[in-house]
Design an enzyme around this catalytic site. Structure first.
Site, PDB file in Angstrom:
ATOM      1  N   VAL A   9       0.870  -1.173   0.000  1.00  0.00           N
ATOM      2  CA  VAL A   9       0.000   0.000   0.000  1.00  0.00           C
ATOM      3  C   VAL A   9       0.907   1.223   0.000  1.00  0.00           C
ATOM      4  CG1 VAL A   9      -2.037  -1.048   1.065  1.00  0.00           C
ATOM      5  CG2 VAL A   9      -0.252  -0.095   2.520  1.00  0.00           C
ATOM      6  N   SER A  10       0.374   2.343  -0.451  1.00  0.00           N
ATOM      7  CA  SER A  10       1.203   3.531  -0.645  1.00  0.00           C
ATOM      8  C   SER A  10       1.436   4.358   0.609  1.00  0.00           C
ATOM      9  CB  SER A  10       0.589   4.429  -1.719  1.00  0.00           C
ATOM     10  OG  SER A  10       0.531   3.738  -2.940  1.00  0.00           O
ATOM     11  N   THR A  11       0.480   4.358   1.520  1.00  0.00           N
ATOM     12  CA  THR A  11       0.628   5.206   2.699  1.00  0.00           C
ATOM     13  C   THR A  11       0.457   4.393   3.975  1.00  0.00           C
ATOM     14  OG1 THR A  11      -1.705   5.784   2.843  1.00  0.00           O
ATOM     15  CG2 THR A  11      -0.322   7.189   1.446  1.00  0.00           C
ATOM     16  N   GLN A  14      -3.140   3.357   4.955  1.00  0.00           N
ATOM     17  CA  GLN A  14      -3.857   2.320   4.231  1.00  0.00           C
ATOM     18  C   GLN A  14      -3.644   0.963   4.893  1.00  0.00           C
ATOM     19  OE1 GLN A  14      -2.146   3.180   0.355  1.00  0.00           O
ATOM     20  NE2 GLN A  14      -4.141   3.895  -0.365  1.00  0.00           N
TER      21      GLN A  14
END
Length: 183
Positions: A9-11, A14
């Protein structure tokens, strides 16, 4: 044969739960995960660990292609690295991208061929543009630090016995530039 899963996931906010659940259901015995942007492949240690762990007969599975790569070029490079290890790749949601089947390998081969063709077209267009620019008098490269007059003046000063370092300081350039000037 090992079945690896890769989840990302990017952040930090998340959640990886849905990906982890789907990868376990797909039979992944080892799942590498990270919470990091997919922007720079070099900055994704879990992906690099997964890729370097692959051996002949292994499979790497992701939930969706966007979890693995940000562009088709990046995807093709990663799949190439996987195939060079003798392993296969599979995306759960993108069923066409499955190198464990002949159909999936065919699709990836066609995509790789298209990417190579596009790259060669880009090189040809760039070369044509460079030739047109040269024909129109465009000068490439870095702008010279010294004008023609300054170079001639520096050569004369050097011939009269002035030190290379003092000449360089007066023009605010490195002394090696002055030492390369030919009179």
């Amino acid at each position: 044969m090992s079945v690896y899963g890769y989840a990302r996931v990017s952040t930090k906010d998340q959640n990886l739960d849905a990906q982890l659940e789907a990868l376990k259901a797909a039979g992944c015995s080892k799942i590498l995960q990270e919470k990091i942007s997919g922007k720079n492949r070099e900055d994704r240690p879990a992906l690099e660990k997964a890729l370097s762990a692959l051996k002949a007969g292994d499979v790497l599975i992701v939930l969706r292609l966007d979890r693995l790569a940000r562009s088709s070029r990046d995807l093709l490079n990663i799949v190439d690295q996987i195939s060079k290890a003798g392993a296969s790749f599979k995306s759960i949601k993108d069923t066409w991208c499955d190198t464990t089947t002949a159909h999936g390998r065919l699709i990836m081969t066609v995509l790789a061929g298209l990417a190579e063709f596009e790259r060669e077209l880009l090189i040809a267009r760039t070369s044509d543009g460079r030739e047109r620019a040269l024909d129109n008098g465009v000068a490439f490269g870095r702008k010279p630090k010294l004008t023609h007059h300054q170079r001639q003046e520096a050569i004369k000063r050097r011939a009269s016995g002035e030190t290379i370092v003092s000449i360089a300081k007066s023009y605010n350039v490195h002394h090696s530039m002055i030492s390369r000037l030919v009179g």
